[in-house]
Design a protein around this motif. Structure first.
Motif, PDB file in Angstrom:
ATOM      1  N   VAL A 289      11.635   4.806  27.719  1.00 57.79           N
ATOM      2  CA  VAL A 289      10.897   4.286  26.565  1.00 57.79           C
ATOM      3  C   VAL A 289      11.073   5.250  25.391  1.00 57.79           C
ATOM      4  O   VAL A 289      10.386   6.267  25.307  1.00 57.79           O
ATOM      5  CB  VAL A 289       9.389   4.114  26.877  1.00 57.79           C
ATOM      6  N   PRO A 290      12.021   4.966  24.489  1.00 56.33           N
ATOM      7  CA  PRO A 290      12.220   5.853  23.326  1.00 56.33           C
ATOM      8  C   PRO A 290      10.957   5.929  22.483  1.00 56.33           C
ATOM      9  O   PRO A 290      10.130   5.016  22.476  1.00 56.33           O
ATOM     10  CB  PRO A 290      13.357   5.160  22.554  1.00 56.33           C
ATOM     11  N   GLU A 291      10.801   7.025  21.800  1.00 56.78           N
ATOM     12  CA  GLU A 291       9.643   7.184  20.930  1.00 56.78           C
ATOM     13  C   GLU A 291       9.709   6.174  19.779  1.00 56.78           C
ATOM     14  O   GLU A 291      10.781   5.858  19.275  1.00 56.78           O
ATOM     15  CB  GLU A 291       9.590   8.603  20.362  1.00 56.78           C
ATOM     16  N   GLU A 292       8.545   5.690  19.387  1.00 56.67           N
ATOM     17  CA  GLU A 292       8.484   4.731  18.286  1.00 56.67           C
ATOM     18  C   GLU A 292       8.938   5.390  16.991  1.00 56.67           C
ATOM     19  O   GLU A 292       8.533   6.510  16.679  1.00 56.67           O
ATOM     20  CB  GLU A 292       7.063   4.194  18.128  1.00 56.67           C
ATOM     21  N   ALA A 293       9.801   4.689  16.271  1.00 50.49           N
ATOM     22  CA  ALA A 293      10.352   5.249  15.034  1.00 50.49           C
ATOM     23  C   ALA A 293       9.256   5.407  13.983  1.00 50.49           C
ATOM     24  O   ALA A 293       8.285   4.650  13.953  1.00 50.49           O
ATOM     25  CB  ALA A 293      11.460   4.345  14.501  1.00 50.49           C
ATOM     26  N   ASN A 294       9.442   6.389  13.128  1.00 52.10           N
ATOM     27  CA  ASN A 294       8.492   6.625  12.040  1.00 52.10           C
ATOM     28  C   ASN A 294       8.861   5.837  10.786  1.00 52.10           C
ATOM     29  O   ASN A 294       8.128   5.863   9.800  1.00 52.10           O
ATOM     30  CB  ASN A 294       8.426   8.116  11.716  1.00 52.10           C
ATOM     31  N   VAL A 295      10.021   5.163  10.827  1.00 54.03           N
ATOM     32  CA  VAL A 295      10.500   4.391   9.671  1.00 54.03           C
ATOM     33  C   VAL A 295      10.789   2.962  10.116  1.00 54.03           C
ATOM     34  O   VAL A 295      11.349   2.737  11.189  1.00 54.03           O
ATOM     35  CB  VAL A 295      11.785   5.021   9.082  1.00 54.03           C
ATOM     36  N   HIS A 296      10.396   1.998   9.294  1.00 56.30           N
ATOM     37  CA  HIS A 296      10.639   0.591   9.594  1.00 56.30           C
ATOM     38  C   HIS A 296      11.424  -0.043   8.449  1.00 56.30           C
ATOM     39  O   HIS A 296      11.277   0.344   7.291  1.00 56.30           O
ATOM     40  CB  HIS A 296       9.322  -0.152   9.794  1.00 56.30           C
ATOM     41  N   ILE A 297      12.243  -1.033   8.803  1.00 55.37           N
ATOM     42  CA  ILE A 297      13.049  -1.757   7.815  1.00 55.37           C
ATOM     43  C   ILE A 297      12.371  -3.080   7.484  1.00 55.37           C
ATOM     44  O   ILE A 297      11.966  -3.828   8.379  1.00 55.37           O
ATOM     45  CB  ILE A 297      14.480  -2.029   8.339  1.00 55.37           C
TER      46      ILE A 297
ATOM     47  N   ASN B 299      19.584 -12.046  -3.754  1.00 50.23           N
ATOM     48  CA  ASN B 299      18.154 -11.797  -3.994  1.00 50.23           C
ATOM     49  C   ASN B 299      17.487 -11.022  -2.863  1.00 50.23           C
ATOM     50  O   ASN B 299      16.292 -11.139  -2.640  1.00 50.23           O
ATOM     51  CB  ASN B 299      17.419 -13.113  -4.213  1.00 50.23           C
ATOM     52  N   LEU B 300      18.266 -10.218  -2.134  1.00 52.36           N
ATOM     53  CA  LEU B 300      17.742  -9.498  -0.973  1.00 52.36           C
ATOM     54  C   LEU B 300      17.884  -7.987  -1.132  1.00 52.36           C
ATOM     55  O   LEU B 300      18.957  -7.487  -1.490  1.00 52.36           O
ATOM     56  CB  LEU B 300      18.471  -9.946   0.301  1.00 52.36           C
ATOM     57  N   ILE B 301      16.778  -7.278  -0.854  1.00 45.33           N
ATOM     58  CA  ILE B 301      16.792  -5.818  -0.781  1.00 45.33           C
ATOM     59  C   ILE B 301      16.192  -5.404   0.558  1.00 45.33           C
ATOM     60  O   ILE B 301      15.172  -5.949   0.984  1.00 45.33           O
ATOM     61  CB  ILE B 301      15.960  -5.166  -1.916  1.00 45.33           C
ATOM     62  N   MET B 302      16.835  -4.442   1.244  1.00 51.52           N
ATOM     63  CA  MET B 302      16.289  -3.888   2.472  1.00 51.52           C
ATOM     64  C   MET B 302      15.541  -2.597   2.128  1.00 51.52           C
ATOM     65  O   MET B 302      16.087  -1.721   1.458  1.00 51.52           O
ATOM     66  CB  MET B 302      17.385  -3.590   3.485  1.00 51.52           C
ATOM     67  N   LEU B 303      14.296  -2.496   2.580  1.00 50.01           N
ATOM     68  CA  LEU B 303      13.448  -1.353   2.282  1.00 50.01           C
ATOM     69  C   LEU B 303      13.208  -0.528   3.542  1.00 50.01           C
ATOM     70  O   LEU B 303      12.985  -1.083   4.623  1.00 50.01           O
ATOM     71  CB  LEU B 303      12.094  -1.806   1.731  1.00 50.01           C
ATOM     72  N   GLU B 304      13.243   0.784   3.388  1.00 46.21           N
ATOM     73  CA  GLU B 304      12.797   1.690   4.446  1.00 46.21           C
ATOM     74  C   GLU B 304      11.404   2.166   4.075  1.00 46.21           C
ATOM     75  O   GLU B 304      11.215   2.748   3.005  1.00 46.21           O
ATOM     76  CB  GLU B 304      13.739   2.892   4.583  1.00 46.21           C
ATOM     77  N   VAL B 305      10.429   1.909   4.963  1.00 48.04           N
ATOM     78  CA  VAL B 305       9.040   2.288   4.669  1.00 48.04           C
ATOM     79  C   VAL B 305       8.488   3.112   5.827  1.00 48.04           C
ATOM     80  O   VAL B 305       8.889   2.930   6.982  1.00 48.04           O
ATOM     81  CB  VAL B 305       8.152   1.048   4.435  1.00 48.04           C
ATOM     82  N   PRO B 306       7.551   4.022   5.555  1.00 46.12           N
ATOM     83  CA  PRO B 306       6.931   4.794   6.637  1.00 46.12           C
ATOM     84  C   PRO B 306       6.149   3.882   7.575  1.00 46.12           C
ATOM     85  O   PRO B 306       5.668   2.819   7.179  1.00 46.12           O
ATOM     86  CB  PRO B 306       5.987   5.757   5.894  1.00 46.12           C
ATOM     87  N   LYS B 307       6.034   4.308   8.813  1.00 42.24           N
ATOM     88  CA  LYS B 307       5.288   3.544   9.817  1.00 42.24           C
ATOM     89  C   LYS B 307       3.870   3.236   9.342  1.00 42.24           C
ATOM     90  O   LYS B 307       3.355   2.128   9.549  1.00 42.24           O
ATOM     91  CB  LYS B 307       5.270   4.328  11.119  1.00 42.24           C
ATOM     92  N   SER B 308       3.260   4.192   8.662  1.00 42.32           N
ATOM     93  CA  SER B 308       1.880   4.026   8.209  1.00 42.32           C
ATOM     94  C   SER B 308       1.728   2.965   7.127  1.00 42.32           C
ATOM     95  O   SER B 308       0.638   2.445   6.906  1.00 42.32           O
ATOM     96  CB  SER B 308       1.328   5.359   7.699  1.00 42.32           C
ATOM     97  N   LYS B 309       2.823   2.630   6.433  1.00 33.46           N
ATOM     98  CA  LYS B 309       2.771   1.652   5.334  1.00 33.46           C
ATOM     99  C   LYS B 309       3.356   0.300   5.720  1.00 33.46           C
ATOM    100  O   LYS B 309       3.361  -0.622   4.901  1.00 33.46           O
ATOM    101  CB  LYS B 309       3.532   2.211   4.123  1.00 33.46           C
ATOM    102  N   TYR B 310       3.843   0.194   6.951  1.00 32.22           N
ATOM    103  CA  TYR B 310       4.567  -1.009   7.372  1.00 32.22           C
ATOM    104  C   TYR B 310       3.726  -2.277   7.224  1.00 32.22           C
ATOM    105  O   TYR B 310       4.132  -3.242   6.575  1.00 32.22           O
ATOM    106  CB  TYR B 310       5.026  -0.828   8.819  1.00 32.22           C
TER     107      TYR B 310
END
Length: 392
Positions: free
Chosen positions: A277-285, A320-331
């Motif tokens: 079970v890998p650790e949960e990432a701190n960044v989400h797309i 019309n598409l942008i991919m965002l990297e956001v912190p886990k806390s702001k997901y």
């Protein structure tokens, strides 16, 4: 043909790394001729050849107004005699152009309508396949009528949305579904748009499996793994078969293993939990779509700052598409901002890991073949000469 120059190109960047961000600024075909080193400086100057449809003065103004770094554009008084060494985009056949654009539009529809995937799954995905047929016909017509002005997927998807706005997507989905049900002599499902807009949010996924399910599966099989290891160690044969040093060493190792039996469950858990079970990432797309188009970068900056967006990447094929990297806390906060209005533009914000049915290239070729059979009566030559060309 006209040429502009870009000064302030860092020496540690390849020329294609410089050209990629310019695609969204220069709305047309261009190619890099070459670069020169600036004397007593750590940067270079690149020369770009623009197509005849582009106004060099306008292009220079656009680049300089949107760029905040050291890069600056200008019209050079003298043009070095350089060979062409790079192009901003690869040559793309019309079929490839259609295939990529169909995939991008289908992904947008399945992202916005989170229930579309499950609805299509109930028809063995004939629903999305038939929608793809409609998209093929519409995009083909655009290329036939405006092909000279279409220089890539960004322009093609943008032109598509000008002719077929987002608000018509639900009606396309519903009418396609009803056509399938009519053909199968089934009663029509009465679906409301709000029903399809709902989507499930998973905080984290591993290979498209929700993190919570991975944890449940791990705990389930941990007990089986532990029981198997315990049984194996308990039943180890302790009788030496001979007096060789290797056999004596083997028996001593087995004796040590048996002394560890009370601690084996903890040892197995420690050895597996970090590997299984890998650790949960701190960044989400997150995928952010603009309807009818993306707002300007400047108007989105307050939104990005408010949600602590770490980085943004604009799609190479969907206008019309942008991919965002956001912190886990702001997901969850970013996803909760779905429907935000920036001026008159609506933001559609979705997780990047929603299930999505993708059309294979062979399926698109089948649609192409079917389309040509339907229009063969109007084709004198029989062969599709249009598809033998290339687009940029």
């Amino acid at each position: 043909m006209s040429v502009i120059a870009l000064t302030g190109v860092p020496k540690n960047l390849k020329i294609n790394q410089v050209l990629k961000p310019l695609k969204s600024s220069i709305k047309g075909h261009f190619e890099a001729m070459n670069v020169t080193n600036n004397k007593n400086k750590n940067d270079r100057t690149a020369f770009l050849r623009l197509s005849e449809k582009l106004d060099p003065v306008e292009v220079v103004e656009i680049i300089n107004s949107r760029n905040t770094g050291s890069l600056r554009a200008y019209i050079p008084k003298e043009i070095p005699d350089f060979p062409i060494s790079y192009q901003n985009v690869e040559k793309m056949s019309p079929f490839k152009l259609l295939t990529i654009s169909i995939g991008a539009i289908l992904q947008e529809m399945q992202s916005k309508y989170g229930g579309l995937y499950d609805l299509s799954n109930c028809t063995a995905h004939k629903l999305i396949q038939d929608i793809a047929k409609t998209l093929y016909k519409r995009l083909r017509i655009i290329l036939e009528q405006d092909g000279a002005e279409i220089d890539g997927c960004l322009r093609l998807t943008k032109t598509y949305r000008k002719r077929h706005p987002h608000f018509a997507d639900f009606q396309l989905i519903l009418s396609t579904l009803h056509s399938i049900q009519d053909a199968e002599e089934k009663p029509r499902d009465q679906i409301h748009e709000c029903d399809l807009l709902a989507f499930a949010v998973h905080s984290y996924v591993i290979d498209s499996i929700p993190f919570e399910k991975v944890q449940v599966a791990y705990l389930k099989y941990l007990d089986k793994i532990t029981a198997t290891v315990m049984e194996h160690v308990t039943n180890l044969d302790m009788t030496p078969k001979n007096t060789s040093p290797e056999e004596i060493a083997r028996i001593k190792i087995r004796e040590q293993l048996k002394t560890l039996i009370p601690y084996l469950p903890a040892c197995v858990k420690h050895a597996t939990e970090h590997h299984f079970v890998p650790e949960e990432a701190n960044v989400h797309i997150v995928h952010l779509y603009g309807e009818p188009a993306l707002p300007s970068k400047e108007s989105l900056l307050p939104f990005f700052k408010r949600h602590k967006v770490m980085s943004t990447t604009r799609s190479d094929c969907m206008y019309n598409l942008i991919m965002l990297e956001v912190p886990k806390s702001k997901y969850l906060g970013v996803l909760g901002a779905d429907g935000t209005l920036v001026g008159s533009i609506k933001l559609v914000i979705r997780p990047s890991n929603l299930p999505c049915y993708k059309m294979s290239e062979s399926s698109i070729r089948s649609i192409q073949s079917s389309y040509h059979k339907q229009t063969m009566a109007d084709d004198v030559g029989g062969e599709d000469e249009w598809f033998s060309g290339t687009y940029y």
